[in-house]
Design an enzyme around this catalytic site. Structure first.
Site, PDB file in Angstrom:
ATOM      1  CB  CYS A 170      -0.994  -0.012   1.158  1.00 22.30           C
ATOM      2  SG  CYS A 170      -0.264   0.149   2.786  1.00 22.30           S
ATOM      3  CB  CYS A 173      -3.162   1.556  -1.683  1.00 21.92           C
ATOM      4  SG  CYS A 173      -3.039   3.275  -2.170  1.00 21.92           S
ATOM      5  CB  CYS A 230       3.024  -2.315  -7.390  1.00 23.68           C
ATOM      6  SG  CYS A 230       3.659  -3.579  -6.273  1.00 23.68           S
TER       7      CYS A 230
END
Length: 254
Positions: free
Chosen positions: A119, A193, A200
């Site tokens: 997140c 998130c 990511c």
């Protein structure tokens, strides 16, 4: 003898439609946006939206506004609601088919898999998920968490909710940056998130990507928000267990 005009249970009427079944199957693995579902199923976006609305009206699917783009929404399948509706449908056919979904045994053993929860701040959602999965698997699964912009410390309400609701202590844990985990093998990368899903980092060997669109409880503020978030994550972790226990390749289907 049942009347020939007796209607099928609502769950069966909803789920029996081929496109709606495909939508349910797709959302069983990850929260997704309308355009992603349309591309995945090769269907017009307005048609997908129409059937998603029917699933929402039936209480099987929910939607959260994206924290990355408030004009967009992520759709989430309520697996507990689906399980109960399916059990009720069996009981409608014959009382002997009644099943208690809460009585389903959890896996006792897990293969050697690695799971990363990601997140933004690594101070609430991802650390809650990390602690719960490690606890539920008895440490058999290698689980870590990280953030794209880690906070200085874990949020005190995240520490409190895990201690009070689950008897778990993470008071000594510190947020870590996702970059410190780059290069490590992961079998599952689970983003919690909407913002971090887009940034990511990639990991070796193509781990399976899963998204849980969960609002940041710190943005809402107050312990009740953390309690709701922890309950949501606990339910998702419970449904993740049989997926992790199944011997599949990292990039394969659930």
């Amino acid at each position: 003898m049942a009347s020939t005009g007796q209607a099928a249970p609502p769950f069966l009427r909803l789920a029996a439609h081929p496109l709606r079944w495909c939508l349910l199957s797709s959302l069983a693995g990850s929260d997704l946006r309308v355009r992603e579902l349309a591309a995945l199923l090769d269907q017009p976006q307005n048609l997908v939206s129409y059937h998603l609305r029917l699933l929402r009206d039936g209480g099987l699917v929910t939607a959260n506004r994206s924290s990355l783009d408030g004009r967009d929404s992520y759709y989430h399948l309520d697996l507990d609601r689906c399980g109960q509706a399916l059990a009720d449908s069996g009981a409608d056919l014959h009382p002997a088919l009644r099943r208690d979904i809460a009585a389903v045994d959890r896996p006792e053993r897990f293969p050697a898999v690695a799971v990363l929860f990601a997140c933004t701040g690594n101070s609430a959602r991802s650390v809650i998920a990390e602690a719960l999965l490690r606890h539920e698997t008895g440490g058999q699964v290698r689980v870590v968490s990280g953030g794209s912009h880690p906070k200085p410390a874990v949020h005190p309400d995240a520490v409190r909710v895990l201690r009070e609701k689950f008897d778990l202590d993470i008071a000594d844990q510190r947020p870590r940056h996702l970059d410190t985990l780059a290069g490590q093998r992961q079998d599952y990368v689970i983003t919690l998130c909407d913002k971090v899903r887009e940034i990511c980092p990639e990991f070796p060997d193509h781990p399976r990507q899963i998204h849980w669109s969960i609002p940041d409880p710190a943005a809402v503020g107050g312990y009740p928000a953390f309690a709701r978030t922890a309950a949501d994550i606990a339910a998702r972790v419970r449904h993740l267990l049989p997926v992790l226990a199944r011997p599949t390749s990292a990039g394969g289907p659930p």
